[in-house]
Design a protein around this motif. Structure first.
Motif, PDB file in Angstrom:
ATOM      1  N   ALA A  43       0.821  -1.013   0.045  1.00 48.29           N
ATOM      2  CA  ALA A  43      -0.012   0.070  -0.018  1.00 48.29           C
ATOM      3  C   ALA A  43       0.850   1.446   0.178  1.00 48.29           C
ATOM      4  CB  ALA A  43      -0.787  -0.147   1.216  1.00 48.29           C
ATOM      5  N   LEU A  44       1.927   1.227   0.969  1.00 44.09           N
ATOM      6  CA  LEU A  44       2.565   2.364   0.952  1.00 44.09           C
ATOM      7  C   LEU A  44       4.310   2.115   1.150  1.00 44.09           C
ATOM      8  CD1 LEU A  44       2.554   5.732   1.006  1.00 44.09           C
ATOM      9  CD2 LEU A  44       2.381   5.581   3.403  1.00 44.09           C
ATOM     10  N   PRO A  45       4.976   1.837   0.021  1.00 42.12           N
ATOM     11  CA  PRO A  45       6.325   1.256   0.233  1.00 42.12           C
ATOM     12  C   PRO A  45       7.051   2.500   0.524  1.00 42.12           C
ATOM     13  CG  PRO A  45       5.732   1.626  -2.150  1.00 42.12           C
ATOM     14  CD  PRO A  45       4.429   1.586  -1.475  1.00 42.12           C
ATOM     15  N   PRO A  46       8.258   2.318   1.223  1.00 41.18           N
ATOM     16  CA  PRO A  46       9.034   3.205   1.792  1.00 41.18           C
ATOM     17  C   PRO A  46       9.747   3.958   0.568  1.00 41.18           C
ATOM     18  CG  PRO A  46       9.298   1.379   3.302  1.00 41.18           C
ATOM     19  CD  PRO A  46       8.387   1.186   2.036  1.00 41.18           C
ATOM     20  N   ALA A  47       9.778   5.258   0.304  1.00 44.61           N
ATOM     21  CA  ALA A  47      10.543   5.649  -0.819  1.00 44.61           C
ATOM     22  C   ALA A  47      11.809   6.022  -0.412  1.00 44.61           C
ATOM     23  CB  ALA A  47       9.989   6.863  -1.204  1.00 44.61           C
ATOM     24  N   THR A  48      12.745   5.330  -1.167  1.00 44.36           N
ATOM     25  CA  THR A  48      14.213   5.281  -0.927  1.00 44.36           C
ATOM     26  C   THR A  48      14.812   5.969  -2.159  1.00 44.36           C
ATOM     27  OG1 THR A  48      14.482   3.050  -1.498  1.00 44.36           O
ATOM     28  CG2 THR A  48      14.173   3.596   0.880  1.00 44.36           C
ATOM     29  N   LEU A  49      16.046   6.545  -1.713  1.00 46.09           N
ATOM     30  CA  LEU A  49      16.993   7.115  -2.740  1.00 46.09           C
ATOM     31  C   LEU A  49      18.265   6.637  -2.703  1.00 46.09           C
ATOM     32  CD1 LEU A  49      15.950  10.978  -2.727  1.00 46.09           C
ATOM     33  CD2 LEU A  49      15.236   9.117  -4.413  1.00 46.09           C
ATOM     34  N   PRO A  50      18.900   5.992  -3.922  1.00 39.69           N
ATOM     35  CA  PRO A  50      20.347   5.580  -3.656  1.00 39.69           C
ATOM     36  C   PRO A  50      20.980   6.476  -3.002  1.00 39.69           C
ATOM     37  CG  PRO A  50      19.324   5.038  -5.888  1.00 39.69           C
ATOM     38  CD  PRO A  50      18.340   6.196  -5.081  1.00 39.69           C
ATOM     39  N   GLY A  51      22.217   6.187  -2.283  1.00 35.71           N
ATOM     40  CA  GLY A  51      23.281   7.045  -2.113  1.00 35.71           C
ATOM     41  C   GLY A  51      24.450   7.357  -3.121  1.00 35.71           C
ATOM     42  N   GLY A  52      25.491   7.872  -2.589  1.00 36.39           N
ATOM     43  CA  GLY A  52      26.370   8.252  -3.459  1.00 36.39           C
ATOM     44  C   GLY A  52      26.451   9.588  -4.018  1.00 36.39           C
ATOM     45  N   ARG A  53      25.266  10.235  -3.907  1.00 43.47           N
ATOM     46  CA  ARG A  53      25.235  11.628  -4.759  1.00 43.47           C
ATOM     47  C   ARG A  53      24.417  12.514  -3.790  1.00 43.47           C
ATOM     48  NH1 ARG A  53      20.665  11.907  -8.906  1.00 43.47           N
ATOM     49  NH2 ARG A  53      20.593  14.207  -7.943  1.00 43.47           N
ATOM     50  N   TRP A  54      24.355  13.823  -3.925  1.00 42.06           N
ATOM     51  CA  TRP A  54      23.501  14.664  -3.240  1.00 42.06           C
ATOM     52  C   TRP A  54      22.164  15.283  -4.450  1.00 42.06           C
ATOM     53  CZ3 TRP A  54      24.824  15.262   1.505  1.00 42.06           C
ATOM     54  CH2 TRP A  54      25.930  15.047   1.894  1.00 42.06           C
ATOM     55  N   TYR A  55      21.105  15.303  -3.710  1.00 42.37           N
ATOM     56  CA  TYR A  55      19.826  15.317  -4.599  1.00 42.37           C
ATOM     57  C   TYR A  55      19.389  16.974  -4.435  1.00 42.37           C
ATOM     58  CZ  TYR A  55      19.365  10.327  -4.988  1.00 42.37           C
ATOM     59  OH  TYR A  55      19.759   9.098  -5.307  1.00 42.37           O
ATOM     60  N   VAL A  56      19.786  17.552  -3.274  1.00 44.27           N
ATOM     61  CA  VAL A  56      19.455  18.845  -3.223  1.00 44.27           C
ATOM     62  C   VAL A  56      20.498  19.855  -3.083  1.00 44.27           C
ATOM     63  CG1 VAL A  56      18.015  20.455  -1.832  1.00 44.27           C
ATOM     64  CG2 VAL A  56      17.112  18.264  -2.613  1.00 44.27           C
ATOM     65  N   PHE A  57      21.546  19.590  -2.139  1.00 41.99           N
ATOM     66  CA  PHE A  57      22.552  20.465  -1.803  1.00 41.99           C
ATOM     67  C   PHE A  57      23.731  20.388  -2.842  1.00 41.99           C
ATOM     68  CE2 PHE A  57      21.738  18.739   2.860  1.00 41.99           C
ATOM     69  CZ  PHE A  57      20.971  19.615   2.990  1.00 41.99           C
ATOM     70  N   THR A  58      24.076  21.712  -3.021  1.00 45.21           N
ATOM     71  CA  THR A  58      25.208  22.268  -3.783  1.00 45.21           C
ATOM     72  C   THR A  58      26.542  21.251  -3.063  1.00 45.21           C
ATOM     73  OG1 THR A  58      25.648  24.286  -2.973  1.00 45.21           O
ATOM     74  CG2 THR A  58      24.035  24.189  -4.565  1.00 45.21           C
ATOM     75  N   GLU A  60      29.215  23.182  -2.127  1.00 42.01           N
ATOM     76  CA  GLU A  60      29.327  23.956  -0.886  1.00 42.01           C
ATOM     77  C   GLU A  60      28.357  23.623   0.226  1.00 42.01           C
ATOM     78  OE1 GLU A  60      31.300  27.947  -0.755  1.00 42.01           O
ATOM     79  OE2 GLU A  60      29.003  28.469  -0.161  1.00 42.01           O
ATOM     80  N   GLU A  61      26.998  23.658   0.111  1.00 42.36           N
ATOM     81  CA  GLU A  61      25.876  23.285   0.921  1.00 42.36           C
ATOM     82  C   GLU A  61      26.294  22.002   1.548  1.00 42.36           C
ATOM     83  OE1 GLU A  61      22.455  25.982  -1.111  1.00 42.36           O
ATOM     84  OE2 GLU A  61      22.713  23.563  -1.470  1.00 42.36           O
ATOM     85  N   ALA A  62      26.761  21.177   1.012  1.00 41.40           N
ATOM     86  CA  ALA A  62      26.943  19.676   1.459  1.00 41.40           C
ATOM     87  C   ALA A  62      28.135  19.694   2.419  1.00 41.40           C
ATOM     88  CB  ALA A  62      26.991  18.660   0.468  1.00 41.40           C
ATOM     89  N   ARG A  63      29.045  20.270   1.905  1.00 41.11           N
ATOM     90  CA  ARG A  63      30.192  20.325   2.972  1.00 41.11           C
ATOM     91  C   ARG A  63      30.075  21.370   4.237  1.00 41.11           C
ATOM     92  NH1 ARG A  63      35.710  22.550   0.406  1.00 41.11           N
ATOM     93  NH2 ARG A  63      36.266  21.657   2.224  1.00 41.11           N
ATOM     94  N   THR A  64      28.965  22.299   4.061  1.00 37.97           N
ATOM     95  CA  THR A  64      28.752  22.937   5.147  1.00 37.97           C
ATOM     96  C   THR A  64      27.646  22.269   6.115  1.00 37.97           C
ATOM     97  OG1 THR A  64      28.711  25.067   4.064  1.00 37.97           O
ATOM     98  CG2 THR A  64      27.688  25.148   6.052  1.00 37.97           C
ATOM     99  N   ILE A  91      19.484  14.385   5.447  1.00 34.25           N
ATOM    100  CA  ILE A  91      18.884  15.520   5.209  1.00 34.25           C
ATOM    101  C   ILE A  91      18.446  15.813   3.926  1.00 34.25           C
ATOM    102  CG2 ILE A  91      19.045  18.087   5.846  1.00 34.25           C
ATOM    103  CD1 ILE A  91      20.579  17.271   8.376  1.00 34.25           C
ATOM    104  N   ASP A  92      19.493  15.574   3.023  1.00 26.88           N
ATOM    105  CA  ASP A  92      19.505  16.024   1.716  1.00 26.88           C
ATOM    106  C   ASP A  92      18.365  15.105   1.052  1.00 26.88           C
ATOM    107  OD1 ASP A  92      20.472  16.740  -0.854  1.00 26.88           O
ATOM    108  OD2 ASP A  92      20.956  14.821  -1.186  1.00 26.88           O
ATOM    109  N   ARG A  93      18.163  13.799   1.421  1.00 30.20           N
ATOM    110  CA  ARG A  93      17.200  12.956   0.784  1.00 30.20           C
ATOM    111  C   ARG A  93      15.876  13.308   1.483  1.00 30.20           C
ATOM    112  NH1 ARG A  93      19.533   6.885   1.143  1.00 30.20           N
ATOM    113  NH2 ARG A  93      21.762   7.207   0.654  1.00 30.20           N
ATOM    114  N   GLN A  94      15.709  13.686   2.603  1.00 32.70           N
ATOM    115  CA  GLN A  94      14.304  14.374   2.833  1.00 32.70           C
ATOM    116  C   GLN A  94      14.013  15.634   2.367  1.00 32.70           C
ATOM    117  OE1 GLN A  94      12.386  12.641   5.337  1.00 32.70           O
ATOM    118  NE2 GLN A  94      13.886  11.001   4.978  1.00 32.70           N
TER     119      GLN A  94
END
Length: 246
Positions: A43-58, A60-64, A91-94
């Motif tokens: 009914a509602l599978p957990p939505a997961t994203l593969p690791g190894g990359r940033w989805y939102v953060f630039t 510099e933002e990721a390092r910060t 946090i980036d995945r959320q």
């Protein structure tokens, strides 16, 4: 004895028929076939994203953010720190999902100054708050620490900057709210199920003795004041188990 009304007679007749059908051999065979009539997470599978990359953060933002979470949860002899635990990735995945855009929240006006216990009362979604907050943080450090970004500062300097943001002692009005947002998300990343990108190797759960997403605790509920004897378990299983998204 008074006669039954047509509607009541029809109801009783249909109920009797359902009972007869349920008691038939074929119905019992289906009921006790040994297979469940549903599949886990159908009914509602957990939505997961593969690791190894940033989805939102630039970058510099990721390092910060990695530098921030490592000061909020520094590594010591008891546990790994926030960076190694994957809190920044969590946090980036959320932010890449519905949380980051506030699509499941009401964000229209009118707006009023709420109490500290009421949380954020503005219209900006978390992704925007992170963008603006991280930018303000690095502008503050570059202006006050010889042009250095936050992640280039020493640990003591980083702690002082974060304290100034927490108490609102910087030239950025939402500073305290931004600090509390990052602190809340960092704690979530350290203790959430590893399936969402943080809590690497279930370090947060091991730290507090949380057994994880186990199905049955009946053998242990009477063992008061005794450590749980089994290792913690993620929704996705143990790290050594192979799952479909690996």
């Amino acid at each position: 004895m008074p006669s039954l009304s047509p509607s009541r007679r029809q109801f009783l007749s249909s109920t009797s028929m359902l009972l007869l059908i349920a008691s038939a051999p074929g119905a019992r065979a289906a009921e006790h076939s040994g297979s469940l009539p549903w599949k886990p997470f159908a009914a509602l599978p957990p939505a997961t994203l593969p690791g190894g990359r940033w989805y939102v953060f630039t970058p510099e933002e990721a390092r910060t953010v990695e530098a921030i979470v490592d000061r909020l949860i520094p590594a010591d002899e008891l546990s790994i720190g926030g960076r190694e635990a994957g809190c920044a990735g969590f946090i980036d995945r959320q932010l890449a999902g519905s949380y980051g855009s506030s699509e499941r929240l009401y964000t229209q006006g009118p707006f009023a100054a709420g109490l500290p216990t009421q949380g954020y009362q503005g219209s900006a979604a978390p992704t925007r708050r992170y963008r603006e907050g991280l930018d303000a943080l690095n502008k503050h450090t570059r202006a006050n620490f010889g042009g250095k970004a936050f992640f280039d500062l020493g640990a003591a300097e980083q702690d002082q900057v974060l304290k100034d943001f927490e108490t609102g002692k910087v030239d950025y009005k939402p500073a305290a709210g931004f600090f509390n947002l990052v602190l809340q998300n960092t704690m979530e990343g350290f203790f959430a199920d590893p399936i969402y990108g943080g809590n690497k190797d279930m370090a947060g759960w091991k730290f507090i003795g949380f057994p994880g997403a186990r199905y049955d605790y009946r053998d242990y509920i009477t063992a008061h004041n005794q450590p749980f004897p089994l290792p913690p378990l993620s929704i996705a299983g143990r790290p050594e188990w192979k799952t479909g998204d690996k």
